[in-house]
Design a protein around this motif. Structure first.
Motif, short mmCIF file in Angstrom:
data_model
loop_
_atom_site.label_atom_id
_atom_site.label_comp_id
_atom_site.label_asym_id
_atom_site.label_seq_id
_atom_site.Cartn_x
_atom_site.Cartn_y
_atom_site.Cartn_z
N UNK A 317 11.40 34.95 30.59
CA UNK A 317 10.05 35.63 31.30
C UNK A 317 9.57 34.78 32.91
N UNK A 318 8.66 36.12 32.90
CA UNK A 318 7.99 35.55 34.69
C UNK A 318 6.69 35.08 34.26
N UNK A 383 7.56 28.67 17.42
CA UNK A 383 8.05 27.09 16.46
C UNK A 383 10.05 27.90 17.08
N UNK A 384 9.99 29.30 16.79
CA UNK A 384 11.50 28.95 16.82
C UNK A 384 12.09 29.27 17.45
N UNK A 385 10.91 30.42 18.07
CA UNK A 385 11.31 31.09 19.69
C UNK A 385 11.15 29.68 20.48
N UNK A 386 10.80 28.34 19.99
CA UNK A 386 10.48 27.45 21.53
C UNK A 386 12.21 26.70 21.27
N UNK A 387 13.10 26.48 20.00
CA UNK A 387 14.03 26.85 19.36
C UNK A 387 15.11 27.78 19.65
N UNK A 388 15.19 28.35 19.80
CA UNK A 388 15.73 29.70 20.33
C UNK A 388 16.59 30.43 19.08
N UNK A 393 17.46 40.18 20.36
CA UNK A 393 16.69 40.29 21.47
C UNK A 393 15.21 39.94 21.35
N UNK A 394 14.95 39.28 20.46
CA UNK A 394 13.69 37.75 20.86
C UNK A 394 14.00 37.22 21.54
N UNK A 395 14.98 36.86 21.88
CA UNK A 395 15.79 34.97 23.08
C UNK A 395 14.22 35.49 23.76
N UNK A 396 14.20 34.56 24.57
CA UNK A 396 12.99 33.99 26.26
C UNK A 396 11.94 34.90 25.99
N UNK A 431 5.04 41.87 32.48
CA UNK A 431 6.01 41.38 31.28
C UNK A 431 6.34 41.86 29.90
N UNK A 432 6.84 43.20 29.77
CA UNK A 432 7.96 42.84 28.69
C UNK A 432 7.84 42.20 27.69
N UNK A 433 8.62 40.73 28.19
CA UNK A 433 9.07 38.93 27.08
C UNK A 433 7.97 38.73 26.65
N UNK A 434 6.70 39.31 27.17
CA UNK A 434 5.72 38.98 26.24
C UNK A 434 4.77 39.76 25.06
#
Length: 611
Positions: A317-318, A383-388, A393-396, A431-434
């Motif tokens: 993610x930028x 929290x799950x995003x932090x853990x990976x 498709x939702x990672x990062x 920033x499409x990953x936001x």
């Protein structure tokens, strides 16, 4: 009469102390005069509350006076004496807390029990510590050493292990730079957070603290780069790119989460024999290191900005610039610190949330009454995003929380609000990953509109959501959803509702049990109750969330009400500088709550009596 008795006692103690000086046969020595005029004072004796111990303190100073460099200012003596008294009070308080003071109903009973345990005071250890403090009083690292001693002492009941650990800290402090001394202080300060998990394995606690010193406070800690790569999906090329203070802080939070995980695994194994390999009471340091390494490697996360030394790190993610509109009006939930899973028992709702976020051209909206945990579900996703630990498709992805109030604050003139929304949308498109989380999303309807323009925030967002250019998570109550969003069919069809129900009592109990480690970490107060006692107390808090116990105009759902009472109990303990939460703290939390009826609070003395 009582005042005369106290004065006579002080006078007799001073006479005995002066006699100790006289017996040295050196009345003119600088050291003896310092001891006599700086310590043998009525105020000093009164602060001790123990004349016999005061005389032993003076005697030890006289005995070792030739080994000390005596300070030149009265402020240094005052600081030293205050540290000695604080250490004495800590030791006495720990002895009292080690007894079953939770059973005492009055302050008199507590005082009586402490008096009966006075002979347990570790006098020899205390005198040895006061000597070490005076020996280093004129050194530039005295403050760090004294603070470390005061932080470490409550963590050990084994006095020899405490002194050994203190010596380990001292051996590092004396050859450390000022920046490394700050790290050492940070390690000592957080020792109590580890103590709550390792109170039955103090040897492991000492080994962990020693490893922190070796790993983070060493002069040439080149191995931190390797440790960094084991913990994060980001990479660094050199030690200079790491902010060691921030790295240590995040490392300790993750390690406490690991300890909470092991403790939780032990609790759920109560139906059978707990796995001895995972038991915190039996695990050795090599076994602990192995398990922690595997735990970290399986849960590598994005590194928070605080672990980098003044640079933007390279991730998928930028990273937004400091003057970006999102950083001005929102905050990044995926870089927040979560000690434990903030969405315990909400696995199904988070799974639904992930599904809608993956699907094209739809954004999820969480519906539920106030207090049921809508925001906690979003925090659980962060929290799950932090853990990976999310679908590929939702990672990062990164999750930012925005409120309408923050976005509209400071707008005075026509067009200002529209410009902010345009900048926000432009930034999100770049920033499409936001993912944007808008709490109380019903407030966007009508917000920013004027008499001459119907162009509110909701109308400006519609085309972006419709094209699927941005992903938004909304949350609101069912009533507000029907009143504001369903009335706007074009807006409503862009969101897919996910209902967040009030959790049942069993799920609420799981939430409260899982939240305790986080509350302990925040308040620095430990839960010393047994598992059975803890469950009993939490079940009482849950039962108080019944509608019949609440004012008609302040209905609060589970888990918010019992969670608020739980947090308040720990806060009362912290307010009075207690190390452990007590029944009295829970009674105070109930008695002072504005979420319960007066007649319920009036019965506070009997609520927590186990039938």
């Amino acid at each position: 009469m009582k005042g005369n008795a106290i004065l006579n006692s002080i006078t007799n103690t001073m006479s005995s102390a002066f006699r100790l000086i006289q017996n040295t046969g050196q009345p003119l020595s600088f050291e003896n005069n310092c001891i006599q005029n700086m310590f043998i004072l009525p105020s000093r004796i009164e602060a001790f509350h123990d004349n016999e111990l005061f005389l032993k303190f003076i005697e030890s100073l006289i005995r070792d006076r030739n080994n000390y460099a005596f300070p030149d200012t009265s402020e240094e003596y005052d600081r030293y004496f205050a540290d000695c008294i604080r250490l004495k009070e800590q030791m006495q308080k720990k002895i009292c807390s080690e007894g079953d003071i939770r059973q005492c109903g009055t302050q008199e009973e507590v005082s009586g029990k402490c008096d009966s345990q006075r002979n347990l005071f570790p006098e020899e250890t205390w005198l040895l510590c006061t000597g070490r403090l005076f020996e280093n009083l004129k050194t530039p690292f005295y403050s760090v050493y004294a603070a470390s001693m005061l932080c470490l002492e409550p963590c050990f009941t084994d006095q020899s292990l405490f002194m050994q650990t203190l010596q380990d800290f001292y051996s590092v402090i004396i050859k450390s730079t000022s920046s490394n001394q700050k790290l050492i202080g940070q390690i000592a300060e957080n020792a109590s957070s580890y103590r709550q998990y390792l109170c039955h394995n103090e040897i492991l606690l000492a080994d962990i603290l020693r490893s922190h010193l070796a790993c983070f406070a060493a002069d040439k800690n080149i191995w931190l780069v390797k440790l960094f790569e084991e913990m994060y999906i980001d990479t660094v090329s050199s030690l200079e790119e790491i902010n060691i203070e921030g790295f240590l802080s995040d490392f300790q939070q993750k390690e406490l989460t690991f300890l909470s995980f092991i403790k939780h695994e032990q609790n759920i194994a109560k139906s059978g024999v707990p796995d001895q390999q995972s038991s915190l009471e039996n695990i050795s340091f090599p076994e602990y290191l192995a398990q922690r390494t595997v735990y970290f490697s399986e849960r590598r996360t994005k590194a928070p900005d605080t672990v980098f030394s003044g640079r933007h790190h390279s991730g998928t993610v930028s990273i937004l610039s400091s003057d970006s509109i999102l950083n001005r009006y929102a905050y990044n939930m995926t870089t927040a610190s979560y000690i434990t899973n903030p969405a315990i028992g909400r696995e199904s709702e988070i799974s639904d949330l992930e599904l809608i976020l993956i699907s094209p051209k739809k954004s999820p909206i969480l519906l539920g009454e106030a207090g049921v945990g809508k925001t906690a579900v979003v925090e659980g996703l962060a929290w799950l995003l932090q853990q990976g630990n999310v679908p590929k498709l939702l990672q990062h992805k990164e999750l930012y929380k925005l409120t309408t109030t923050s976005l509209l604050s400071g707008t005075k003139y026509v067009g200002e609000m529209e410009e902010r929304i345009r900048q926000l949308m432009d930034e999100l498109e770049k920033h499409p990953d936001i993912i944007l989380f808008i709490d109380e999303i019903h407030t966007i309807v009508g917000a920013g509109s004027t008499e001459s323009s119907n162009n509110d925030i909701s109308n400006m967002l519609k085309p972006y959501i419709d094209r699927g250019d941005i992903k938004i998570i909304g949350s609101t109550t069912s009533d507000e959803y029907r009143k504001y969003l369903l009335s706007d069919k074009a807006l409503a069809r862009r969101f897919y509702p996910i209902t967040i129900e009030e959790p049942d009592e069993d799920t609420t109990l799981r939430i409260l049990l899982g939240t305790i480690p986080s509350i302990e970490y925040e308040t620095k107060v430990r839960n010393a109750f047994s598992e059975e006692e803890t469950r009993h107390i939490l079940q009482i808090l849950i039962s108080l969330s019944a509608e019949k116990y609440q004012p008609a105009d302040k209905r609060t759902r589970r888990p918010e009400l019992p969670l608020t009472l739980l947090e308040m109990a720990f806060s009362y303990a912290a307010l009075y500088s207690r190390d452990t939460v007590s029944i009295e703290d829970f009674i105070c939390a109930v008695r002072h709550s504005n979420l319960l009826k007066q007649e319920v609070k009036a019965k506070w003395q009997n609520i927590f009596i186990k039938e």
